[in-house]
Motif scaffolding. Structure first.
Motif, PDB file in Angstrom:
ATOM      1  N   CYS A   1      10.490  48.655 -22.591  1.00 27.90           N
ATOM      2  CA  CYS A   1      10.790  50.137 -23.297  1.00 27.90           C
ATOM      3  C   CYS A   1      11.580  51.050 -21.430  1.00 27.90           C
TER       4      CYS A   1
ATOM      5  N   ALA B   1      16.820  50.889 -23.340  1.00 25.75           N
ATOM      6  CA  ALA B   1      17.800  51.711 -24.325  1.00 25.75           C
ATOM      7  C   ALA B   1      19.069  50.671 -24.859  1.00 25.75           C
TER       8      ALA B   1
ATOM      9  N   ILE C   1      10.147  57.848 -26.474  1.00 27.88           N
ATOM     10  CA  ILE C   1      11.093  59.316 -26.624  1.00 27.88           C
ATOM     11  C   ILE C   1      12.007  59.711 -25.336  1.00 27.88           C
ATOM     12  N   ASP C   2      11.806  59.494 -24.259  1.00 31.43           N
ATOM     13  CA  ASP C   2      12.453  59.452 -23.015  1.00 31.43           C
ATOM     14  C   ASP C   2      12.457  58.866 -22.420  1.00 31.43           C
ATOM     15  N   MET C   3      12.804  57.832 -23.007  1.00 32.21           N
ATOM     16  CA  MET C   3      14.025  56.226 -22.793  1.00 32.21           C
ATOM     17  C   MET C   3      14.998  55.961 -23.041  1.00 32.21           C
ATOM     18  N   LEU C   4      14.841  57.178 -24.988  1.00 33.31           N
ATOM     19  CA  LEU C   4      16.199  57.561 -25.423  1.00 33.31           C
ATOM     20  C   LEU C   4      17.022  58.439 -25.200  1.00 33.31           C
ATOM     21  N   ASP C   5      16.020  59.101 -23.856  1.00 39.81           N
ATOM     22  CA  ASP C   5      17.656  59.591 -23.223  1.00 39.81           C
ATOM     23  C   ASP C   5      18.347  58.671 -22.293  1.00 39.81           C
ATOM     24  N   MET C   6      18.157  57.753 -22.360  1.00 35.41           N
ATOM     25  CA  MET C   6      19.491  56.577 -21.720  1.00 35.41           C
ATOM     26  C   MET C   6      19.981  56.160 -22.678  1.00 35.41           C
TER      27      MET C   6
ATOM     28  N   LYS D   1       6.359  49.132 -12.717  1.00 39.80           N
ATOM     29  CA  LYS D   1       5.412  48.346 -13.650  1.00 39.80           C
ATOM     30  C   LYS D   1       4.766  47.483 -13.447  1.00 39.80           C
TER      31      LYS D   1
ATOM     32  N   LYS E   1      26.645  52.857 -17.703  1.00 44.40           N
ATOM     33  CA  LYS E   1      27.062  53.313 -19.473  1.00 44.40           C
ATOM     34  C   LYS E   1      27.526  53.988 -19.838  1.00 44.40           C
TER      35      LYS E   1
ATOM     36  N   GLY F   1      20.662  63.213 -19.391  1.00 44.08           N
ATOM     37  CA  GLY F   1      19.099  63.893 -19.786  1.00 44.08           C
ATOM     38  C   GLY F   1      17.557  62.897 -18.890  1.00 44.08           C
TER      39      GLY F   1
ATOM     40  N   HIS G   1      22.807  67.783 -23.689  1.00 44.34           N
ATOM     41  CA  HIS G   1      21.609  66.604 -23.867  1.00 44.34           C
ATOM     42  C   HIS G   1      21.373  66.296 -25.970  1.00 44.34           C
ATOM     43  N   HIS G   2      20.991  65.272 -26.473  1.00 46.83           N
ATOM     44  CA  HIS G   2      21.054  65.101 -27.417  1.00 46.83           C
ATOM     45  C   HIS G   2      19.083  66.126 -28.296  1.00 46.83           C
ATOM     46  N   ARG G   3      18.557  66.266 -27.287  1.00 48.96           N
ATOM     47  CA  ARG G   3      17.429  66.968 -27.315  1.00 48.96           C
ATOM     48  C   ARG G   3      17.278  68.038 -26.462  1.00 48.96           C
TER      49      ARG G   3
ATOM     50  N   ARG H   1      14.303  63.065 -19.694  1.00 51.84           N
ATOM     51  CA  ARG H   1      13.124  62.227 -19.153  1.00 51.84           C
ATOM     52  C   ARG H   1      13.119  62.526 -17.631  1.00 51.84           C
TER      53      ARG H   1
ATOM     54  N   PHE I   1      23.804  57.441 -18.223  1.00 53.60           N
ATOM     55  CA  PHE I   1      22.778  57.289 -19.356  1.00 53.60           C
ATOM     56  C   PHE I   1      22.447  55.965 -18.723  1.00 53.60           C
ATOM     57  N   GLY I   2      22.265  56.101 -17.280  1.00 53.51           N
ATOM     58  CA  GLY I   2      21.550  54.389 -16.592  1.00 53.51           C
ATOM     59  C   GLY I   2      22.767  53.242 -16.557  1.00 53.51           C
TER      60      GLY I   2
END
Ligand code: FAD
Ligand code: FES
Lengths: 102, 345
Positions: A42, A45, A67-72, B51, B126, B165, B187-189, B193, B252-253
Motif C-alpha cells: 500500500c 498506488a 484512501i490516502d494512497m489512492l491520492d497517488m 516501515k 507519474k 492531494g 483533486h478527486h476528493r 494525504r 502523483f508521486g
C-alpha cells in the motif's frame, strides 16, 4: 474463486484467485500488465483498478491508508481501489475489475 | 567540465549500491554513484522509509530510512562521491578499455568498472494518462506541463493548475499562490494525504480567494503547437467544463521505469540483467549488475541477497581495476590494514 479482469486493451481475462491472497497477486501471477511496484505494501498506488458491476459496494470499505494512497493514483474514479488491498475469499467469487490506465 | 576519473561508477544509490561502496572500498576501489533521486536509499527511502524490515541478518528490526542511514555511515570511510538528481543516460566504451558514463546533467565519469545497482529502474514522475500530454512537456520555463518546480520565479504571472492531494501538490499550491496570476487545485476528493498543516494553509488561501479548489479531475489538455491554453475538467457528477491554464503541474508521486539502461547495450532478459553467480558480471565484461536489477537461477529480490552479490562482485571488479595486483583475503575483525581503511585503528 474467480476473478474477471479487464486489461488496458479492453480484453477480458478469467483468473483463479487464492483464498486469503490479494486480487493484485492474481493479476500479476496471471501475467496481466500491472506494475504493483511496492509488492502489496500500500505504498505505490500502481496496482490501481476500477471495481465494476456492483462489486465495489460489496467489498469491505478501504482502510484510511488505502484512501490516502489512492491520492497517488492516476485517473481515480468513485469505484477506484488498490488491488493489493482487496483480499480474495468466497465473498469475492466472480469479482470484476478493470486495470486503470497508466 | 572535465570528465571525472575513478575506479568504479555505480548506477543507483539504493541499499545495494551503498553496500557495494563498502565492499569495493575494503579493496581500495573508489566509487562515484549516480541516482536520479535527490537522496540515497532507493526503494527503502522512496517507498517505505517508515516501515520496518525484519530480515536483515543481525538487525532484528530496522526501518527503510534507518537502514539507509546505517549503510551511509558504513560507506562513509571510503568517501563515495554522489551525483544525486542525475539520470545515467549513456554508456560508452573507451579505446583504453575503460567506460564513460554520461548523465543528463552533463557529468561524465570514466571508470574501469560499471556496477549497475539500478533496482527496477529509475524513479520518474507519474504521467497522467492524457492524450498528447508529452507534447506540452517541453513548452518552456513556467508554461506547459511540469512534474517538478525548479525555479519558482518562472511561474510568476501564470494561470497555474495543480493536480494531486499529496505533500508536493499542497506545498506547491502554498508556494506558488503568491506569484501566480491564478492558481487552481484539483483533486478527486475533499480530503488529502498531505500533512494537516499544509491542508489548513491551503484552506486559508482558498478562503482568501487566492486559490480555487475543485473536486474534479483533468480529462483533456488543449493548446496549439505545444503551448497549453486550457484543460477540460470533470466533476464527480461527470459534468465537464473548460478551465484556462498556461501551466499544468500534476503531482502523483513517482513510478519506476527501467529507463536509459535499456539502451546501454547490456543483454537484458525481461528488463533484468542476467549475470553469472561467481562474479555478478553481465554478459558485457566490465559491467556488473547487483541487487534487484539482476537475474540468475534462484534469484530472490531481497536486500540480503544483494549484499552477498556486492561482496562477490567486488572481488571480481578488483581484478578488472588492478589486473596486475594480487588480492588478499582478510577479515575486518583481525586485519589491521582493513581497520586502518575503516578509520577504526
Ligand atoms: C514496500 C517494500 C517493502 C520491502 N520490504 C523488504 C524487506 O522486508 N526485506 C528485503 O530484503 N527487501 C524488501 N524489499 C525489497 C528491497 O527494498 C529491494 O530488494 C531493494 O531496495 C533493492 O535494492 P537495490 O539497491 O538493488 O535497488 P533500489 O532500491 O531499487 O535502488 C535503485 C536506485 O537506482 C536508481 N536508478 C536506476 N536507474 C537509474 C539511472 N539510469 N540513472 C540514475 N539512477 C537510476 C533508482 O532511482 C533507485 O534509487 C521491499 C520493497 C518494497 C517496495
Ligand atoms: S502494490 Fe503498491 S499499493 Fe498496491
Amino acid at each position: 474463486m474467480k476473478i474477471i479482469a479487464i486489461d488496458r486493451q479492453g480484453k477480458e481475462h478469467e483468473l483463479e484467485g487464492r483464498d486469503g491472497w490479494t486480487v493484485m497477486e492474481s493479476l500479476r501471477d496471471g501475467g496481466l500488465d500491472i506494475a504493483a511496484e511496492c509488492g502489496g505494501a500500500c505504498a505505490c498506488a500502481t496496482c490501481h483498478v476500477y471495481v465494476n458491476d456492483g462489486w465495489f459496494e460489496k467489498l469491505p470499505a478501504p482502510s484510511e491508508g488505502e484512501i490516502d494512497m489512492l491520492d497517488m493514483a492516476l485517473a481515480v474514479e468513485p469505484n477506484s481501489r488498490l488491488s493489493c488491498q482487496i483480499i480474495v475469499g468466497p465473498e469475492t467469487d466472480g469479482i470484476k475489475v478493470t486495470i486503470a490506465p497508466e | 567540465m572535465a570528465a571525472i576519473e575513478t575506479d568504479v561508477v555505480i548506477i543507483g544509490a539504493g541499499p545495494i549500491g551503498l553496500f557495494a561502496v563498502f565492499e569495493l572500498g575494503l579493496l581500495d576501489l573508489k566509487c562515484h554513484l549516480v541516482d536520479i533521486l535527490d537522496r540515497a536509499g532507493g526503494q527503502c527511502t522512496e517507498l517505505y522509509p517508515e516501515k520496518p524490515i525484519y530480515d536483515i541478518p543481525g538487525i532484528p528490526i530496522v526501518t527503510g530510512q534507518e537502514l539507509t542511514n546505517r549503510l551511509m555511515e558504513q560507506a562513509a570511510p571510503f568517501a563515495p562521491q554522489f551525483h544525486f538528481g542525475e539520470m545515467a543516460k549513456t554508456l560508452e566504451k573507451l579505446d583504453d578499455g575503460r567506460w564513460k558514463l554520461s548523465t543528463d546533467a552533463g557529468t561524465e565519469i570514466i571508470a574501469h568498472v560499471v556496477v549497475v545497482a539500478a533496482g527496477a529502474g529509475s524513479f520518474v514522475p507519474k504521467r497522467p494518462p492524457l492524450p498528447g500530454i508529452e507534447t506540452f512537456e517541453n513548452a518552456g520555463d513556467g508554461i506547459g506541463v511540469h512534474y517538478a518546480v525548479r525555479k519558482m520565479e518562472t511561474f510568476r504571472g501564470k494561470n497555474i493548475l495543480i493536480a494531486g492531494g499529496g505533500d508536493s501538490a499542497l506545498d506547491w499550491v502554498i508556494n506558488l499562490a503568491p506569484l501566480a496570476k491564478s492558481l487552481t487545485l484539483v483533486h478527486h476528493r475533499d480530503g488529502f494525504r498531505a500533512a494537516a498543516h499544509s491542508v489548513n494553509q491551503m484552506r486559508e488561501l482558498e478562503k482568501e480567494g487566492k486559490v480555487k479548489f475543485h473536486i474534479a479531475s483533468v480529462k483533456a489538455l488543449h493548446g496549439d503547437a505545444g503551448k497549453l491554453s486550457g484543460v477540460t475538467l470533470a466533476g464527480h457528477d461527470k459534468t465537464e467544463w473548460h478551465h484556462e491554464a498556461d501551466t499544468f503541474l500534476p503531482f502523483f508521486g513517482l513510478t519506476i521505469k527501467l529507463g536509459p539502461i535499456a539502451e546501454f547495450g547490456i543483454n537484458l532478459h525481461e528488463n533484468l540483467i542476467p549475470v553469472d553467480t561467481a562474479r555478478f558480471e553481465s554478459q558485457t565484461p566490465g559491467i556488473f549488475a547487483i541487487g534487484d536489477i539482476n537475474t540468475y537461477t534462484g534469484k530472490l529480490k531481497l536486500i540480503l541477497s544483494g549484499f552477498h552479490e556486492a561482496a562477490l562482485m567486488a572481488q571480481a571488479a578488483f581484478h578488472v581495476c588492478r589486473p596486475h595486483e594480487k588480492l588478499r583475503f582478510q577479515y575486518t575483525t583481525s586485519s589491521s590494514s582493513l581497520q586502518k581503511k575503516l578509520g577504526v585503528s
